[in-house]
Every structure is written in C-alpha cells, then in structure tokens.
Scaffold this active site. Structure first.
Site, PDB file in Angstrom:
ATOM      1  N   CYS A 108      66.679 -75.087  74.521  1.00 49.11           N
ATOM      2  CA  CYS A 108      65.739 -74.008  74.241  1.00 49.11           C
ATOM      3  C   CYS A 108      66.008 -72.884  75.224  1.00 49.11           C
ATOM      4  O   CYS A 108      66.188 -73.138  76.416  1.00 49.11           O
ATOM      5  CB  CYS A 108      64.312 -74.534  74.401  1.00 49.11           C
ATOM      6  SG  CYS A 108      63.053 -73.277  74.133  1.00 49.11           S
ATOM      7  N   HIS A 150      62.101 -76.511  65.268  1.00 52.78           N
ATOM      8  CA  HIS A 150      62.040 -76.163  66.695  1.00 52.78           C
ATOM      9  C   HIS A 150      61.300 -74.824  66.873  1.00 52.78           C
ATOM     10  O   HIS A 150      60.404 -74.708  67.702  1.00 52.78           O
ATOM     11  CB  HIS A 150      63.464 -76.084  67.264  1.00 52.78           C
ATOM     12  CG  HIS A 150      63.529 -75.665  68.698  1.00 52.78           C
ATOM     13  ND1 HIS A 150      63.991 -76.482  69.695  1.00 52.78           N
ATOM     14  CD2 HIS A 150      63.184 -74.482  69.305  1.00 52.78           C
ATOM     15  CE1 HIS A 150      63.920 -75.837  70.854  1.00 52.78           C
ATOM     16  NE2 HIS A 150      63.457 -74.614  70.641  1.00 52.78           N
ATOM     17  N   GLU A 151      61.673 -73.840  66.054  1.00 52.25           N
ATOM     18  CA  GLU A 151      61.062 -72.507  66.189  1.00 52.25           C
ATOM     19  C   GLU A 151      59.623 -72.495  65.686  1.00 52.25           C
ATOM     20  O   GLU A 151      58.756 -71.851  66.269  1.00 52.25           O
ATOM     21  CB  GLU A 151      61.893 -71.443  65.461  1.00 52.25           C
ATOM     22  CG  GLU A 151      63.328 -71.305  65.958  1.00 52.25           C
ATOM     23  CD  GLU A 151      63.461 -71.123  67.460  1.00 52.25           C
ATOM     24  OE1 GLU A 151      62.549 -70.543  68.078  1.00 52.25           O
ATOM     25  OE2 GLU A 151      64.470 -71.578  68.021  1.00 52.25           O
ATOM     26  N   HIS A 154      57.303 -73.550  68.266  1.00 52.08           N
ATOM     27  CA  HIS A 154      56.952 -72.484  69.226  1.00 52.08           C
ATOM     28  C   HIS A 154      55.715 -71.720  68.749  1.00 52.08           C
ATOM     29  O   HIS A 154      54.868 -71.357  69.555  1.00 52.08           O
ATOM     30  CB  HIS A 154      58.109 -71.481  69.377  1.00 52.08           C
ATOM     31  CG  HIS A 154      59.153 -71.887  70.383  1.00 52.08           C
ATOM     32  ND1 HIS A 154      58.889 -72.056  71.721  1.00 52.08           N
ATOM     33  CD2 HIS A 154      60.482 -72.129  70.236  1.00 52.08           C
ATOM     34  CE1 HIS A 154      59.999 -72.388  72.354  1.00 52.08           C
ATOM     35  NE2 HIS A 154      60.993 -72.448  71.481  1.00 52.08           N
TER      36      HIS A 154
HETATM   37 ZN   LIG Z   1      62.955 -72.985  71.902  1.00 52.85          ZN
END
Ligand SMILES: [Zn+2]
EC number: 3.5.1.88
Length: 194
Positions: A108, A150-151, A154
């Site tokens: 990341c 993954h995004e 966030h």
């Molecule tokens: Zn990330």
C-alpha cells in the site's frame, strides 16, 4: 499537481469516505491529480483518503500490472479475456463477494516498504459511478478484483493489514511504528501525522 500520500498513522486513513458531490470540473481536476500522484509513486491504485480527501472515490490500474507480467502469471491472476482495467470508482457499493478466497502479496502506498500475503475473494460485484458519472454495475475477478477490494477498503477506513491474523500483525508492529514516526524512505512525497 502532485499530492503527498498520507502515511500510515494519519487519522484520515481510518475515516469512511463521504459521498462525492463535487462539480464535474473540480472532480476531473482531482481525479487527474490522483492518476499523476499514483503513477509517480509507481502504484496500481489510490484512494482519495490517501491524498487527504475524505471522499468515496478511488482509481485502479490493473492493466499496467498485466502488461508487465509473464504469460504464466497472467493466466494465473487474470480471468480469461481480462487484460486489466484503468478505471475510476465513485461512490462505490460492494454488492457481493465470491466464496472462493485466494492469497497474494499486497502493499500500500500509505504503508511503504512493506508487503504481506492477504486473503481475498476471487471475484466481486460492485456498483459505482464511472468518471463520466454514469452508473455501472460490474463483476470483476482475479487481480483486478483484488485491487478494487484493496481500494474500496480505503473508502471504508480499512487497510490491508487489518485482514492479517493477529500474529502476523504483531510481527509488523515495530515496522508500522517506524512508518507512523516518519522513519521511512518511500521514494515519493509523503505526509506524516504529527
Ligand atoms: Zn492502499
């Protein structure tokens, strides 16, 4: 304009993104800055919170990764016919996740010089607005789905290290402390929370 990337430890990375309500021109400028910032950091995805905007918005480039891969890796990590995407996801909602889980190393940009194996569902279905603010609902799989997850995390205030088991996380504690304290060389501008 390039933006510094918020480092692990910044409280904004733990906030849920608010729905995007910028006008189109502002949005286009911001998204353009995100692409530039991500590319300069050699990333394959970036969320708005990582550049200091508490918005439900992220970008994913699984195409560059595909192009840099050997054929065998492509076949293992991408579904037939998928050559990767370069896409903007605005106000995304995860509709479903498949039951089959696979493990792969993830890193990341907010947690530099660290990568860990993370288990994620192979495919997902997601609803979002694209960069033209057109609503889409699509199924993605393999590496593309991993990057999207993954995004998307966030935008929910979740980091990939949250998916690790407690033992693995404990082993990372001292390295995470160093990042939080700014004792890390990322190779791109970062913003540390003090
Ligand atoms: Zn990330």
């Amino acid at each position: 304009m390039l933006q510094p990337i918020l480092a692990y430890g910044h409280p904004l990375l733990r906030e849920k993104g608010k729905p995007v309500s910028l006008d189109k021109e502002e949005l286009d400028t911001f998204i353009d800055q995100m692409w530039q910032t991500m590319r300069r950091a050699n990333g394959c995805g970036l969320a708005a919170s990582q550049v200091g905007k508490n918005l439900c918005l992220f970008i994913v480039d699984s195409r560059s990764t595909y192009q840099q891969m050997e054929n065998a890796a492509r076949q293992a990590l991408y579904e037939n016919g998928d050559t990767g995407i370069e896409e903007v996801f605005i106000n995304a909602e995860m509709i479903s996740r498949s039951g089959d889980v696979w493990v792969e190393e993830e890193g990341c940009l907010s947690i530099p010089s660290l990568s860990q194996p993370v288990a994620r569902p192979w495919s997902i279905e997601i609803r979002y607005l694209d960069k033209e603010l057109v609503q889409r609902q699509k199924v993605f799989s393999g590496n593309t789905a991993r990057m999207i997850q993954h995004e998307y995390d966030h935008t929910q205030g979740i980091l990939y290290i949250d998916h690790l088991n407690p033992v693995a996380r404990k082993l990372l504690m001292s390295r995470l402390k160093k990042i939080r304290a700014g004792k890390v060389q990322a190779g791109y501008p970062m913003c540390f929370f003090r």
